[in-house]
Write an enzyme that holds these catalytic residues in place. Sequence first.
Site, short mmCIF file in Angstrom:
data_model
loop_
_atom_site.label_atom_id
_atom_site.label_comp_id
_atom_site.label_asym_id
_atom_site.label_seq_id
_atom_site.Cartn_x
_atom_site.Cartn_y
_atom_site.Cartn_z
N LYS A 78 84.18 17.84 71.53
CA LYS A 78 83.28 16.93 70.81
C LYS A 78 83.96 15.70 70.22
O LYS A 78 83.44 15.07 69.30
CB LYS A 78 82.48 17.66 69.70
CG LYS A 78 81.85 18.96 70.08
CD LYS A 78 81.41 19.07 71.50
CE LYS A 78 80.18 18.29 71.88
NZ LYS A 78 79.96 18.42 73.37
N SER A 79 85.11 15.36 70.78
CA SER A 79 85.83 14.17 70.29
C SER A 79 85.57 12.95 71.18
O SER A 79 86.21 11.91 70.98
CB SER A 79 87.33 14.44 70.26
OG SER A 79 87.62 15.47 69.37
N GLY A 80 84.70 13.08 72.17
CA GLY A 80 84.43 11.95 73.06
C GLY A 80 84.99 12.17 74.46
O GLY A 80 85.22 11.21 75.21
N THR A 82 83.57 13.26 77.18
CA THR A 82 82.69 12.78 78.26
C THR A 82 82.89 11.28 78.47
O THR A 82 82.97 10.80 79.60
CB THR A 82 81.22 13.07 77.88
OG1 THR A 82 81.13 14.40 77.35
CG2 THR A 82 80.30 12.92 79.05
N HIS A 143 91.17 20.87 77.22
CA HIS A 143 91.12 20.96 75.75
C HIS A 143 92.32 21.74 75.24
O HIS A 143 92.39 22.06 74.05
CB HIS A 143 89.86 21.70 75.30
CG HIS A 143 88.57 20.97 75.45
ND1 HIS A 143 88.40 19.66 75.09
CD2 HIS A 143 87.34 21.39 75.88
CE1 HIS A 143 87.13 19.31 75.30
NE2 HIS A 143 86.48 20.33 75.78
N ARG A 165 88.93 12.32 67.14
CA ARG A 165 87.76 11.79 66.43
C ARG A 165 87.81 12.31 65.01
O ARG A 165 88.38 13.39 64.78
CB ARG A 165 86.50 12.30 67.14
CG ARG A 165 85.22 11.69 66.64
CD ARG A 165 84.02 12.28 67.38
NE ARG A 165 82.82 11.51 67.10
CZ ARG A 165 81.60 11.87 67.48
NH1 ARG A 165 81.42 12.98 68.19
NH2 ARG A 165 80.56 11.13 67.17
N SER A 173 79.06 17.21 65.44
CA SER A 173 78.77 17.20 66.88
C SER A 173 78.91 18.61 67.46
O SER A 173 78.08 19.06 68.26
CB SER A 173 79.72 16.22 67.57
OG SER A 173 79.41 16.09 68.93
P1 A3P Z 1 77.58 13.17 68.92
O1 A3P Z 1 77.22 14.62 68.94
O2 A3P Z 1 78.16 12.74 67.60
O3 A3P Z 1 76.50 12.29 69.36
P2 A3P Z 1 82.49 15.51 74.06
O4 A3P Z 1 82.25 14.55 75.16
O5 A3P Z 1 83.92 15.65 73.66
O6 A3P Z 1 81.79 16.80 74.31
O7 A3P Z 1 81.83 14.85 72.77
C1 A3P Z 1 80.45 14.66 72.69
C2 A3P Z 1 80.21 13.54 71.71
O8 A3P Z 1 80.48 12.29 72.34
C3 A3P Z 1 78.75 13.51 71.28
O9 A3P Z 1 78.77 12.97 69.97
C4 A3P Z 1 78.17 12.55 72.30
O10 A3P Z 1 76.95 11.98 71.93
C5 A3P Z 1 79.29 11.51 72.38
N1 A3P Z 1 79.27 10.74 73.63
C6 A3P Z 1 78.99 11.17 74.87
N2 A3P Z 1 79.06 10.16 75.74
C7 A3P Z 1 79.40 9.06 75.04
C8 A3P Z 1 79.60 7.69 75.40
N3 A3P Z 1 79.47 7.27 76.65
N4 A3P Z 1 79.95 6.83 74.41
C9 A3P Z 1 80.08 7.25 73.14
N5 A3P Z 1 79.87 8.54 72.74
C10 A3P Z 1 79.54 9.43 73.69
#
Ligand code: A3P
Length: 330
Positions: A78-80, A82, A143, A165, A173
């Site tokens: 959940k640090s970004g 994706t 991870h 993050r 998140s």
């Molecule tokens: P939030 O739940 O705060 O919206 P991961 O990819 O590590 O699983 O993290 C998911 C977090 O990244 C979620 O945060 C998601 O919405 C955000 N996220 C996914 N794609 C993104 C993008 N293209 N740009 C910015 N944030 C993104």
Amino acid sequence: MQTPQSLPLLPKYLREDEVTKECRDLLPSLPSEKGWVAAHLHQYQGFWHTTRQLAGVLSCQKHFQAKDTDILLVTNPKSGTTWLKAISFALVNRARYPDLGQHPLLTNNPHVLVPFLELDFYMNENVFPDLNSLASPRLFSTHLPYVSLPESVKNSNCKLVYLCRNPKDTFVSLWHFTNKLRSVSKATNPIEESFDKFCKGVSLYGPFWDHVLEYWKESLEKQERVLFLKFEEMKEQPISLVKRLADFIGCPFSAEEEAKGAVEAVLRLCSFENLSNLEVNKIGKLPSGEETNAFFRRGEVGDWINHLTSEMAQQLDSVTQQKFNGSGLK
Ligand code: A3P
């Protein structure tokens, strides 16, 4: 209660029955706790893993052979992840896919294009894909905490890109994400209970802070090998950080590309707005069963304010201060 008949209906990520013998043999000796999504978390080498995940970690440690030309994207969940996967895939492959209107990111979720070592490639002890046949540079993600990386990664010159993050947004998140995954079979986890676990380090690949610190220290000691990025800085200065990432992973933008707006084009392709509105990311599923829309929620900095009480925020800040004290990391 799960019966043997109902098990096949569960998505893979909730199942604990199909793990390797090596993993099953190890489990009784490991500390365990109630999981956030699947039933259990197990502590291995100081970090917490689901049962399935642990099987992948062990197999990956045993079998993955890194190459000096590999690029490994590393994150706490959940640090970004994706976003980092999308951007890195677009950067590395931009000569291959010059037409952004036909780009693989428009029809494939980033997790399919850049699979996780321990969660995708090494989940099943007996069926490994032939990673040697992949073209260089090979782009993988994980991870895994630094301590648990396969020895071949630590001993090679492959590049590690770490994205962290702030812990308050990461926790919020994670809480949303795990509740979404649980909703298939179980009720929502109360936020207070999840918060308590997160602060104690009992979360997916937790403790969050130890994970970050390991890579922070590596990035200070081996700057040419480990690039340490922050989600918040990526949001604030996307152009300069994407250029730094491109330089680091060996595919810098030429002056001509920059003049043509190629950096901005990658950012537009990989933006939250673009990716989250694609059909593949709205209604798709990953091979492990997660719905692709679970990876796109708000994509903003500071959403914690809508979920944490001021006491919770203070508590998390004070854990962060204690853990990061003296590290130089803010
Ligand atoms: P939030 O739940 O705060 O919206 P991961 O990819 O590590 O699983 O993290 C998911 C977090 O990244 C979620 O945060 C998601 O919405 C955000 N996220 C996914 N794609 C993104 C993008 N293209 N740009 C910015 N944030 C993104």
